[in-house]
Design a protein around this motif. Structure first.
Motif, PDB file in Angstrom:
ATOM      1  N   CYS A 133      54.562  38.434  42.255  1.00  0.00           N
ATOM      2  CA  CYS A 133      55.898  38.417  42.576  1.00  0.00           C
ATOM      3  C   CYS A 133      56.464  37.330  41.423  1.00  0.00           C
ATOM      4  O   CYS A 133      56.051  36.308  41.309  1.00  0.00           O
ATOM      5  N   ARG A 135      59.544  36.182  42.024  1.00  0.00           N
ATOM      6  CA  ARG A 135      61.057  35.584  42.526  1.00  0.00           C
ATOM      7  C   ARG A 135      60.468  34.252  42.886  1.00  0.00           C
ATOM      8  O   ARG A 135      59.512  33.732  42.510  1.00  0.00           O
ATOM      9  N   LEU A 136      61.665  33.532  43.203  1.00  0.00           N
ATOM     10  CA  LEU A 136      61.278  31.925  43.491  1.00  0.00           C
ATOM     11  C   LEU A 136      61.778  31.561  44.749  1.00  0.00           C
ATOM     12  O   LEU A 136      62.359  30.460  45.162  1.00  0.00           O
ATOM     13  N   CYS A 137      61.485  32.502  45.703  1.00  0.00           N
ATOM     14  CA  CYS A 137      62.266  32.023  47.243  1.00  0.00           C
ATOM     15  C   CYS A 137      61.415  30.837  47.584  1.00  0.00           C
ATOM     16  O   CYS A 137      60.321  30.454  47.439  1.00  0.00           O
ATOM     17  N   PHE A 139      60.766  29.152  50.319  1.00  0.00           N
ATOM     18  CA  PHE A 139      60.060  29.003  51.301  1.00  0.00           C
ATOM     19  C   PHE A 139      58.783  29.600  51.041  1.00  0.00           C
ATOM     20  O   PHE A 139      57.593  29.413  51.916  1.00  0.00           O
ATOM     21  N   CYS A 140      58.325  30.427  50.081  1.00  0.00           N
ATOM     22  CA  CYS A 140      57.275  31.144  49.842  1.00  0.00           C
ATOM     23  C   CYS A 140      56.110  30.650  48.921  1.00  0.00           C
ATOM     24  O   CYS A 140      56.618  30.346  47.691  1.00  0.00           O
ATOM     25  N   ILE A 142      53.728  32.723  48.027  1.00  0.00           N
ATOM     26  CA  ILE A 142      53.004  33.777  47.690  1.00  0.00           C
ATOM     27  C   ILE A 142      52.735  33.942  46.118  1.00  0.00           C
ATOM     28  O   ILE A 142      51.731  34.225  45.646  1.00  0.00           O
ATOM     29  N   PRO A 143      53.837  33.680  45.488  1.00  0.00           N
ATOM     30  CA  PRO A 143      53.776  33.904  43.885  1.00  0.00           C
ATOM     31  C   PRO A 143      52.632  32.930  43.530  1.00  0.00           C
ATOM     32  O   PRO A 143      51.924  33.267  42.406  1.00  0.00           O
ATOM     33  N   GLN A 177      54.608  43.102  46.914  1.00  0.00           N
ATOM     34  CA  GLN A 177      55.486  41.844  47.305  1.00  0.00           C
ATOM     35  C   GLN A 177      56.762  42.139  47.234  1.00  0.00           C
ATOM     36  O   GLN A 177      57.812  41.510  48.023  1.00  0.00           O
ATOM     37  N   TYR A 214      63.644  44.212  48.379  1.00  0.00           N
ATOM     38  CA  TYR A 214      64.559  43.007  48.275  1.00  0.00           C
ATOM     39  C   TYR A 214      65.941  43.458  48.417  1.00  0.00           C
ATOM     40  O   TYR A 214      66.380  44.357  47.589  1.00  0.00           O
ATOM     41  N   GLN A 241      66.046  37.838  55.380  1.00  0.00           N
ATOM     42  CA  GLN A 241      65.373  36.436  55.769  1.00  0.00           C
ATOM     43  C   GLN A 241      66.761  35.619  56.454  1.00  0.00           C
ATOM     44  O   GLN A 241      66.418  34.991  57.297  1.00  0.00           O
ATOM     45  N   ARG A 253      67.339  32.580  47.351  1.00  0.00           N
ATOM     46  CA  ARG A 253      67.582  33.963  47.360  1.00  0.00           C
ATOM     47  C   ARG A 253      68.226  34.746  46.618  1.00  0.00           C
ATOM     48  O   ARG A 253      68.167  35.954  45.869  1.00  0.00           O
TER      49      ARG A 253
HETATM   50  S1  SF4 Z   1      59.620  35.980  49.934  1.00  0.00           S
HETATM   51 FE1  SF4 Z   1      58.794  37.638  48.925  1.00  0.00          FE
HETATM   52  S2  SF4 Z   1      60.276  38.233  47.220  1.00  0.00           S
HETATM   53 FE2  SF4 Z   1      60.422  35.984  47.858  1.00  0.00          FE
HETATM   54  S3  SF4 Z   1      59.066  34.816  46.457  1.00  0.00           S
HETATM   55 FE3  SF4 Z   1      58.026  35.315  48.579  1.00  0.00          FE
HETATM   56  S4  SF4 Z   1      56.822  37.513  47.863  1.00  0.00           S
HETATM   57 FE4  SF4 Z   1      58.372  37.109  46.462  1.00  0.00          FE
END
Ligand code: SF4
Length: 433
Positions: A133, A135-137, A139-140, A142-143, A177, A214, A241, A253
């Motif tokens: 992913c 994106r730069l959310c 709280f996340c 995952i990236p 993602q 998204y 979210q 977001r």
């Molecule tokens: S919440 Fe989803 S869109 Fe945002 S950074 Fe995490 S994986 Fe990416």
């Protein structure tokens, strides 16, 4: 990994005490997932003493994120595989694996030629269209664990779905993602509309569902593609979210609350029969009662079909993880309960509105409730997350798509009578009491 074990000549057993190799595929992006993963690893480690287990393998995101710490703390684990090293299970099974096999996740994207074994019922499959992913959310995590976005070419996804359909799959659920951003990382710049159009042409694919969109301003091209093909379900899974401007800004977001309302309205106008699933996070640092009130207001206004409410998890290596104005855990849990209670009333209203209507259902198999009934899902219910419809009155094969009349409804589940292929009820419906 199941595909790799097949290729390596291994048989998959149900009972862990009978397994020579145990693979724990972990999740590691929020606190509760990490705890569950560690508990499972420790539970499985027992089988090295008490069962046939010779090698314990830990794979997936927890392993990718914390390999240094885990490999020191867990001497009982023989091999660690990262989140994109699944195919290297073959080396372990051939006795050629090292202990630490955690590579750069950016080096791998799934391909149609990779071995695969279906873990869902044989007529339904998840299809991963991209990894990572961009994106730069805030709280996340995952990236950081999965790397930047890598989309698969349209032809490769189509080839996989054609293969799946040949094996009996009628329902494909696209996941990634950030599904809406599909293709933006590829030189040819394919997009989601093109992918959907390509997949809708696969002969024999009856239901196509899109997950994790998204909340961007959706292009007219995508809306047209969602409307143009019978196989593409008007089912939208869009994690929103939050709803308040200040929370969405803190969550990074890239949009405010107005966008959320606008996107929903635009979708409703384009797809009047739309079924909408979403997820929210409550208890993010800085969330006030007013912010939470705005979220409840959105939920009341939108009357979503399916909602998941997650508690914020304070994660290292994330922007929110640096924030100090944490919400008290009890307050966050109370907000989660309140929002879920509110949604339950809405869900009940939505499911009860279906009583008496005729809907298309996919038969999953014999019912967990009774051998005289069948379990299925109507197209507004995605597998594993949205509940089911219990089908009385008639017989059908798993994987058959049939019509049914809804006769009863609970908060999330439905009860219905199967119709014969001619559209009539076969026999009187048995009482379910
Ligand atoms: S919440 Fe989803 S869109 Fe945002 S950074 Fe995490 S994986 Fe990416």
């Amino acid at each position: 990994m199941l595909g790799m074990s097949d290729l390596s000549g291994f048989e998959v057993v149900e009972d862990p005490s009978a397994a020579e190799v145990i693979v724990v595929n972990t999740c590691g992006f929020i606190g509760p997932a990490k705890e569950e993963s560690v508990e499972t690893i420790l539970e499985m480690a027992r089988y090295k003493d008490e069962g046939a287990c010779e090698r314990l393998v830990v794979a997936g995101c927890l392993s990718q994120r914390y390999v240094g710490q885990l490999s020191g703390d867990m001497p009982e684990v023989d091999h660690f595989l990262g989140s994109s090293d699944m195919l290297r299970l073959g080396e372990i099974l051939a006795d050629k694996g090292e202990r630490l096999m955690v590579g750069n996740p950016a080096n791998y994207t799934i391909r149609a030629t990779d071995p695969r074994r279906l873990t869902q019922r044989g007529h339904s499959a998840y299809v991963k269209i991209a990894e990572g992913c961009n994106r730069l959310c805030s709280f996340c995590a995952i990236p950081g664990i999965r790397g930047k976005q890598r989309s698969r070419p349209i032809a490769d996804v189509v080839a996989e779905v054609e293969n799946l359909v040949e094996q009996g799959v009628v329902e494909a659920n696209l996941v990634s993602q950030d599904t809406i951003a599909y293709g933006r990382d590829l030189a040819e710049r394919p997009n989601l509309a093109g992918l959907v159009t390509g997949l809708a042409r696969v002969d024999g694919l009856r239901w196509l569902r899109l997950h994790y969109l998204y909340p961007e301003t959706l292009s007219q091209e995508l809306l047209d593609a969602l409307r143009a093909h019978e196989a593409v379900l008007p089912y939208i899974d869009m994690p929103l979210q939050h709803a308040s401007d200040s929370m969405l800004k803190r969550m990074r977001r890239g949009h405010g609350g107005r966008r959320v309302y606008d996107v929903i309205e635009r979708l409703r106008n384009a797809l009047p029969d739309m079924v909408f699933r979403t997820t929210f996070i409550v208890g993010h640092p800085g969330e006030t009662e007013q912010d939470f009130g705005e979220l409840c207001e959105l939920v009341r206004w939108a009357e979503f079909d399916h909602v998941g409410v997650f508690l914020y998890s304070h994660e290292e290596d994330t922007h929110s993880g640096e924030m100090k104005d944490l919400v008290d855990e009890e307050v966050a849990k109370a907000r989660q309960r309140k929002l879920m209670t509110l949604q339950r009333t809405i869900s009940r209203k939505r499911t009860h509105a279906l009583i008496g209507t005729e809907i298309e259902v996919l038969v999953d198999g014999p019912s967990e409730e009774s051998e005289f009934l069948l379990d299925g899902r109507w197209w507004g219910q995605a597998p594993e997350v949205d509940g089911k419809i219990v089908l009385a009155n008639g017989t059908a094969r798993p994987g058959e798509i049939r019509r049914a009349i809804v006769t009863q409804a609970a908060d999330y589940d439905l009860v219905g009578d199967l119709l014969s292929p001619e559209g009539t009820r076969d026999v009187p419906s048995p009482s379910l009491d």
